[in-house]
Design an enzyme around this catalytic site. Structure first.
Site: not given
Ligand code: ZN
Length: 347
Positions: A61-62, A43, A97, A105, A40
């Site tokens: 994010h890892e 990308h 959610c 979400c 990602t």
């Molecule tokens: Zn949500």
């Protein structure tokens, strides 16, 4: 001050120094140690996600790291604690959610894409995103927890059971992790991968790997399964040919788990879905249970994380590492070392 890797425009990353912000109520400030470069992130680097990513944007994010400061109202966490982050923030009010699927979400904030990520020396996140890491787990290996959580989620969505036969189409980092998690769940696994270097690495991990260029994969599957076809296929390649393979290898009532991001609609052999009563299931991200299981699998060595790490570079060399990764698939996972030591101290 904090040194950060930022996406500024298509195919352009820079490193910049910014003041670090004190954690607010319910937040913690982390010192990220190692941050993996993910598909990602590539990308984003390409410019494919400019509609979503507001440049300049800090990627990553890892990750693994340690707590530096805790904000007001944060209990249970102390400076020095080793942690990883489940990089999701949800609104808790949308229909997804309210039906218990917070990880998808309808207004999801994916931290590291929609908001600033971990490729920096200091990073402030909600304490609710933290997971504790065991002291025995080296922080470089812990950077593999997030992609492992993806694999745990995928194997769960596909409902892989002991003794089942599973084909993983695409042997990059996520495909190999899916194969390893499915194998740990008792499945008999085959991996299909074009790139010779990746095939070799998967074989070194004890996986049986086929080349779609050299092997007749559907014929091999028929031989392997006594003409029945596989119980499960994972589409991790993102390619049209990968979709065809994943459909072709499935036996009656087989499940196709879609993991890869296909930016365009694909042609799918729906007659096969009808004829064999196949099921297609999407799998996106992970929930907290997946993340907790991933911590265990990396910590107990079920996931040989050290074998998947091709290279570790300091923050200042991250832009060059992105360029190199674009060159092809001859690497698995590159980690960015965000520790103060790797940058020659705090900025
Ligand atoms: Zn949500």
């Amino acid at each position: 001050m904090t040194l950060a890797v930022r996406y500024t425009a298509a195919r352009t990353l820079d490193t910049a120094v910014a003041p670090s912000t004190p954690p607010g109520p319910g937040e913690v400030e982390l010192a990220p140690a190692y941050v993996g470069i993910c598909g990602t992130d590539l990308h984003i680097f390409h410019g494919d996600m400019d509609a979503r990513v507001a440049a300049p944007a800090v990627l990553g994010h890892e990750m693994s790291g340690r707590i530096v400061r805790v904000g007001p109202g944060v209990e249970d966490w102390q400076p020095g604690d080793a942690v990883t982050v489940m990089p999701l923030r949800w609104d808790d009010t949308c229909p997804a959610c309210r039906s218990g699927h917070q990880h998808i979400c309808q207004h999801l904030d994916f931290i590291g894409i929609d908001s600033p990520g971990a490729m920096q020396q200091r990073w402030t996140v909600p304490a609710s995103t933290l997971l504790r890491l065991p002291d025995s787990l080296p922080l470089d290996l812990a950077a593999l927890v997030e992609p492992t959580a993806v694999a745990v989620h995928d194997v769960g969505r596909a409902q892989v059971a002991e003794g089942e036969k599973a084909v993983v189409v695409g042997g990059g980092p996520v495909g190999v992790l899916i194969a390893l998690v499915a194998r740990a769940a008792g499945a008999d696994v085959r991996v299909v991968e074009l790139n010779a270097h990746r095939r070799l690495l998967a074989e070194e991990l004890g996986l049986t790997v086929w080349s779609p260029g050299d092997d007749d994969v559907p014929a091999l599957v028929r031989e392997w399964t006594g003409d029945a076809g596989a119980d499960v296929a994972f589409e991790v390649s993102g390619a049209a040919g990968g979709v065809d393979t994943a459909v072709d290898v499935l036996g009656v009532r087989g499940r196709l788990c879609l993991v890869a991001i296909h930016p365009r609609p694909r042609e799918v052999n729906l007659h096969r879905f009808f004829w064999r009563e196949l099921t297609l299931v999407g799998a996106r991200l992970y929930d907290r249970g997946d993340f907790e299981k991933a911590v265990t699998l990396v910590a107990d060595g079920t996931i040989p994380a050290e074998r998947l790490i091709s290279k570790v570079v300091p923050l200042t060399q991250a832009p060059a590492a992105f360029e190199a990764l674009e060159g092809g698939g001859d690497v698995m996972k590159i980690l960015v070392d965000c520790t103060d030591d790797a940058q020659g101290g705090a900025v």
